[in-house]
Design a protein around this motif. Structure first.
Motif, short mmCIF file in Angstrom:
data_model
loop_
_atom_site.label_atom_id
_atom_site.label_comp_id
_atom_site.label_asym_id
_atom_site.label_seq_id
_atom_site.Cartn_x
_atom_site.Cartn_y
_atom_site.Cartn_z
N GLY A 47 0.81 -1.22 0.00
CA GLY A 47 0.00 0.00 0.00
C GLY A 47 0.83 1.26 0.00
N ALA A 48 2.14 1.10 0.07
CA ALA A 48 3.03 2.25 0.06
C ALA A 48 4.09 2.07 -1.02
CB ALA A 48 3.69 2.44 1.42
N LEU A 49 4.72 3.17 -1.38
CA LEU A 49 5.89 3.14 -2.25
C LEU A 49 6.99 3.96 -1.58
CD1 LEU A 49 4.49 3.64 -5.88
CD2 LEU A 49 5.58 1.60 -4.95
N GLY A 50 8.21 3.48 -1.67
CA GLY A 50 9.32 4.19 -1.09
C GLY A 50 10.51 4.20 -2.02
N PHE A 51 11.22 5.33 -2.07
CA PHE A 51 12.36 5.48 -2.95
C PHE A 51 13.48 6.23 -2.22
CE2 PHE A 51 8.51 5.44 -5.46
CZ PHE A 51 8.77 4.41 -6.38
N LYS A 52 14.68 5.76 -2.40
CA LYS A 52 15.85 6.40 -1.81
C LYS A 52 16.70 6.99 -2.94
CE LYS A 52 20.05 5.51 0.88
NZ LYS A 52 20.88 4.45 1.51
N LEU A 53 17.01 8.27 -2.80
CA LEU A 53 17.89 8.95 -3.72
C LEU A 53 19.22 9.18 -3.02
CD1 LEU A 53 15.83 11.76 -5.55
CD2 LEU A 53 17.31 10.09 -6.65
N HIS A 54 20.31 8.96 -3.76
CA HIS A 54 21.63 9.11 -3.17
C HIS A 54 22.51 9.89 -4.13
CE1 HIS A 54 25.80 7.72 -2.25
NE2 HIS A 54 25.39 7.96 -1.02
N LEU A 55 23.12 10.96 -3.60
CA LEU A 55 24.02 11.78 -4.40
C LEU A 55 25.45 11.40 -4.05
CD1 LEU A 55 24.09 14.20 -6.42
CD2 LEU A 55 24.35 15.69 -4.43
N PRO A 56 26.22 10.93 -5.01
CA PRO A 56 27.60 10.54 -4.71
C PRO A 56 28.38 11.66 -4.06
CG PRO A 56 26.99 9.81 -6.91
CD PRO A 56 25.87 10.69 -6.41
N THR A 57 29.25 11.29 -3.12
CA THR A 57 30.03 12.28 -2.37
C THR A 57 30.83 13.17 -3.31
OG1 THR A 57 30.20 10.67 -0.58
CG2 THR A 57 31.71 12.55 -0.50
N THR A 58 31.28 12.64 -4.44
CA THR A 58 32.10 13.42 -5.37
C THR A 58 31.35 14.59 -5.98
OG1 THR A 58 31.49 11.85 -7.12
CG2 THR A 58 33.59 11.48 -5.98
N ASP A 59 29.99 14.52 -5.94
CA ASP A 59 29.18 15.60 -6.51
C ASP A 59 28.82 16.67 -5.49
OD1 ASP A 59 29.32 14.20 -8.79
OD2 ASP A 59 27.22 13.61 -8.89
N ILE A 60 29.25 16.51 -4.25
CA ILE A 60 28.92 17.47 -3.20
C ILE A 60 30.08 18.44 -3.03
CG2 ILE A 60 28.32 17.77 -0.78
CD1 ILE A 60 27.11 15.00 -0.82
N LYS A 61 29.80 19.72 -3.19
CA LYS A 61 30.84 20.74 -3.06
C LYS A 61 31.20 20.93 -1.59
CE LYS A 61 29.10 23.18 -7.12
NZ LYS A 61 28.50 24.44 -7.63
N ASP A 62 32.47 21.28 -1.37
CA ASP A 62 32.94 21.50 -0.01
C ASP A 62 32.15 22.62 0.65
OD1 ASP A 62 34.83 19.56 -0.32
OD2 ASP A 62 36.44 20.95 -0.91
N GLY A 63 31.71 22.34 1.86
CA GLY A 63 30.99 23.34 2.64
C GLY A 63 29.54 23.51 2.27
N ALA A 64 29.07 22.83 1.22
CA ALA A 64 27.68 22.96 0.79
C ALA A 64 26.77 22.15 1.70
CB ALA A 64 27.53 22.48 -0.65
N SER A 65 25.61 22.69 2.00
CA SER A 65 24.66 22.00 2.88
C SER A 65 23.65 21.21 2.05
CB SER A 65 23.93 23.01 3.78
OG SER A 65 23.25 23.96 2.99
#
Length: 712
Positions: A637-655
């Motif tokens: 009765g539910a649907l669930g999805f997990k999104l994951h952004l690779p660490t290499t795509d995260i800029k330093d200091g970005a929240s």
């Protein structure tokens, strides 16, 4: 022919073939000849006889090729029958001989204006014109080029000169406006010469080249009807229902709720898609309040509609005010997409296309009857060279003169792939970021399936996005109330759930169709069919309204967070209703007007909509192609999805969020969702924004709700 009770007509079907149609077969094959104006006779030889319904058709050969610069008659028992234009105009040879890529229409300079119109089948052409401040029309003969373009140059300044073409086709003189009219008089009676720089609003830069570098998947399209958005009695707008109404700053309801332009500016959307603004035929421009229409009945494709102008009698006014609207939206950070309708005309017989070159611009079946894939009585033939040229010319004109950011093609599946790809190439040369989208429905028109610009051709058309009916139908169910229900209706069918998983991956069950997610226009409501609120009111008639609204909010969450391009019909965020009407294209303002009081009463839901948009826009994992999406284990009765952004795509200091969990409950009961990880924070819960850290191993997902959790 009354003497022997035979009714006969004759048509040119090829350069050496004449088709004679009679109501009964000849008892004795008569002596048939072809005669021109110089009375030169040539015998006709009957090749074959065919029967079609109650008619008898004789295919006849000529000894010499037919010259379209001449008029002909067929002689039969000393009687002459006018020879009419037939299917010759739909032959490849005709297209090859007469294609002309020159600049058609009224080509203005302050010193002179040259009028050019294409009609290879015309025997003669006259320009009928009336200069500004004159009360009488003047006639001027036009000369013909080898490729069938008729032209004449008038000396002097002819800004605001009204004009018509008087053409001799099929042995009769008829008047027509110019298909390339850049403006027209009220209700399109006459074409008008325009010195376009004089229509530029203050601040308009003619030399500026509009460039958009925003990616499609970073876009939010909001579909708007010019009249709908300001016509409501409490819109606070002075120019209600007009182009200028959407340019007014600071408009509010009597209670102080933002309306019109102010409302659009604050939503967070990126693109305003305007329902057709090209001249259409179903509203009397001199009495604009006497009728209503969406505008999908085009007459003059290059001229703006006059019923949205404050003065439809001034040919410059409609241009200037539409430019003002576009300029205002763009200077408030909103891109503008025009809804264009090149797949049909309002009335084929009255169209300048049909008057100038009968039978050329439209598709016909083998019996010579117009085909009707559009459902309005005619389909244009984009594959023919001069129709293709017209579409490309029109698009280029709207982009260069009005500086629009994109085009939505109505019933794009009527068009051919080659034309659409040529259009994309041309438009992208002017603006590499032009947004092109269309309806890729497969309609019954006379064009080979592999040539149609349908959803199945998406891989051949990488520059276009397509309205994704699989997304729509799996989320909300069939557009027809009696049809299959969708996920938000509580349909727990395994097929539906499977497709919903594909929805979130950006393929919507059509992973063999699209090359990339940006080709998918994700929507659950548009101007067509019932609003979602009304559809749910029918499907769940005995359910509490609050429950129905929760179902609609589930659809909204799917639309915004699925990979692809979110598309929202104006008012969807505040449960827009058209009082149960399924097709409101010509219904009054009482049905179609955007209800600002209703929007005000659902201001919390509007704020929720804004928050969802803000999250998708500001968090890269919702639009980065490198984001990984996987299914999350949830109860039935539910649907669930997990999104994951690779660490290499995260800029330093970005929240930025590194992970997100999207949870949908289609049931009317709460469900416990196992989290497995202890690093989640709730961003959205039960239609509210919050920022609560979770420490439990189970998360309670409320009935008919969407929750969004994240981790940094």
């Amino acid at each position: 022919m009354k003497g022997d009770h035979i009714s006969m007509s004759a048509y040119i079907d090829d350069f050496s073939m004449i088709t004679i149609v009679v109501n009964k077969p000849f008892s004795i094959i008569p002596s048939l000849s072809l005669v021109d104006e110089k009375k030169v006779l040539q015998p006709l030889t009957i090749d074959k006889q065919e029967h079609y319904h109650d008619q008898v058709i004789y295919k006849c050969r000529t000894r010499m090729p037919i010259d379209l610069k001449n008029r002909y008659w067929v002689t039969f028992n000393e009687t002459r029958i006018p020879l009419m234009i037939g299917s010759i105009v739909r032959t490849e040879k005709f297209d090859s001989l007469y294609f002309d890529d020159s600049s058609l229409g009224a080509n203005y300079t302050p010193e002179s204006t040259t009028f050019k119109v294409w009609s290879p089948v015309a025997f003669a052409m006259i320009l009928k014109y009336k200069p500004q401040h004159s009360s009488t029309f003047i006639e001027q003969k036009m000369s013909r080029t080898e490729r069938g373009v008729w032209q004449v140059t008038l000396d002097g300044d002819h800004h605001l000169t009204e004009y018509m073409f008087v053409v001799n086709v099929n042995h009769e003189w008829i008047e027509t406006t110019d298909p390339y009219s850049k403006s027209v008089t009220a209700n399109g009676v006459h074409s008008v010469v325009i010195h376009l720089p004089e229509t530029d609003p203050e601040g308009w830069n003619r030399s500026e080249k509009k460039i958009n570098l925003r990616s499609k998947t970073d876009s939010f399209i909001y579909e708007v009807h010019v009249r709908d958005l300001t016509i409501h009695s409490d819109s606070g707008v002075l120019n209600k229902g007009k182009y200028l109404g959407l340019t007014e700053q600071g408009t509010k309801t009597t209670n102080g709720f933002h309306t019109g332009l102010e409302y659009l500016k604050n939503l967070g959307i990126t693109h305003v898609q305007l329902l057709p603004v090209a001249d259409f035929g179903s509203v009397d421009e001199t009495k604009p309040d006497s009728a209503y229409n969406w505008g999908y009945d085009p007459v003059h494709f290059l001229s703006p509609e006059g019923s949205y102008a404050t003065n439809p009698h001034d040919p410059s006014c409609r241009i200037k005010e539409l430019k003002t609207l576009i300029y205002t939206l763009q200077h408030n950070g909103l891109s503008v997409i025009l809804d264009v309708v090149y797949n049909h005309v309002y009335k084929r017989e009255e169209s300048p296309f049909e008057k100038l070159v009968p039978g050329y611009y439209f598709r016909y079946d083998d019996g010579g009857n117009p085909v009707n894939g559009t459902g309005v009585g005619n389909d244009t033939a984009s594959e023919r060279k001069m129709m293709r040229k017209f579409i490309l010319d029109a698009l280029t004109y709207w982009m260069s003169e009005y500086k629009v950011d994109g085009f939505r093609f109505d019933l794009m599946g009527i068009h051919d792939v080659e034309t659409m790809n040529q259009a994309a190439e041309k438009l992208k040369s002017l603006n590499p970021g032009v947004f092109l989208l269309g309806e890729g429905w497969d309609l019954n028109t006379n064009l080979a399936p592999e040539k149609k610009a349908t959803l199945s051709s998406a891989k051949k058309m990488p520059s276009y996005s397509f309205f994704n009916d699989a997304f729509r139908d799996n989320v909300k169910g069939s557009i027809f109330p009696a049809g299959q229900s969708g996920f938000i209706n509580g349909n727990n069918d395994e097929r539906i759930k499977h497709h919903m998983k594909q929805v979130m991956r950006g393929y919507a069950g059509q992973h063999d169709t699209f090359i990339k997610a940006e080709q998918s226009i994700n929507y659950s409501e548009c101007h067509d069919n019932h609003t979602l609120y009304d559809l749910l009111s029918i499907r769940h008639a005995f359910e509490d309204e609050l429950m129905r609204r929760k179902r609609q909010q589930l659809a909204l969450a799917f639309t915004i967070f699925a990979q692809g391009v979110p598309f929202i019909h104006a008012g969807q965020e505040c449960f827009r209703t058209k009082k149960g009407e399924e097709n409101s294209y010509n219904l009054p303002d009482t049905i179609n007007a955007f209800d600002w009081n209703r929007c005000e009463s659902f201001h919390k839901e509007v704020d929720y909509f804004k928050q969802l948009i803000k999250i998708r826009k500001t968090q890269p994992l919702f639009h980065e192609s490198s984001s990984e999406l996987m299914e999350w284990m949830v109860p039935d009765g539910a649907l669930g999805f997990k999104l994951h952004l690779p660490t290499t795509d995260i800029k330093d200091g970005a929240s930025y969020w590194r992970k997100a969990l999207l949870l949908f409950n289609q049931t009317t009961k709460p469900l416990d969702i196992p989290l497995e990880e202890n690093s989640w924070t709730i961003a959205i819960e039960d239609e509210s924004f919050c920022n609560r850290v979770l420490k439990e191993e189970l998360y309670r997902l409320e009935p008919l709700s969407f929750s969004l959790l994240y981790s940094v």
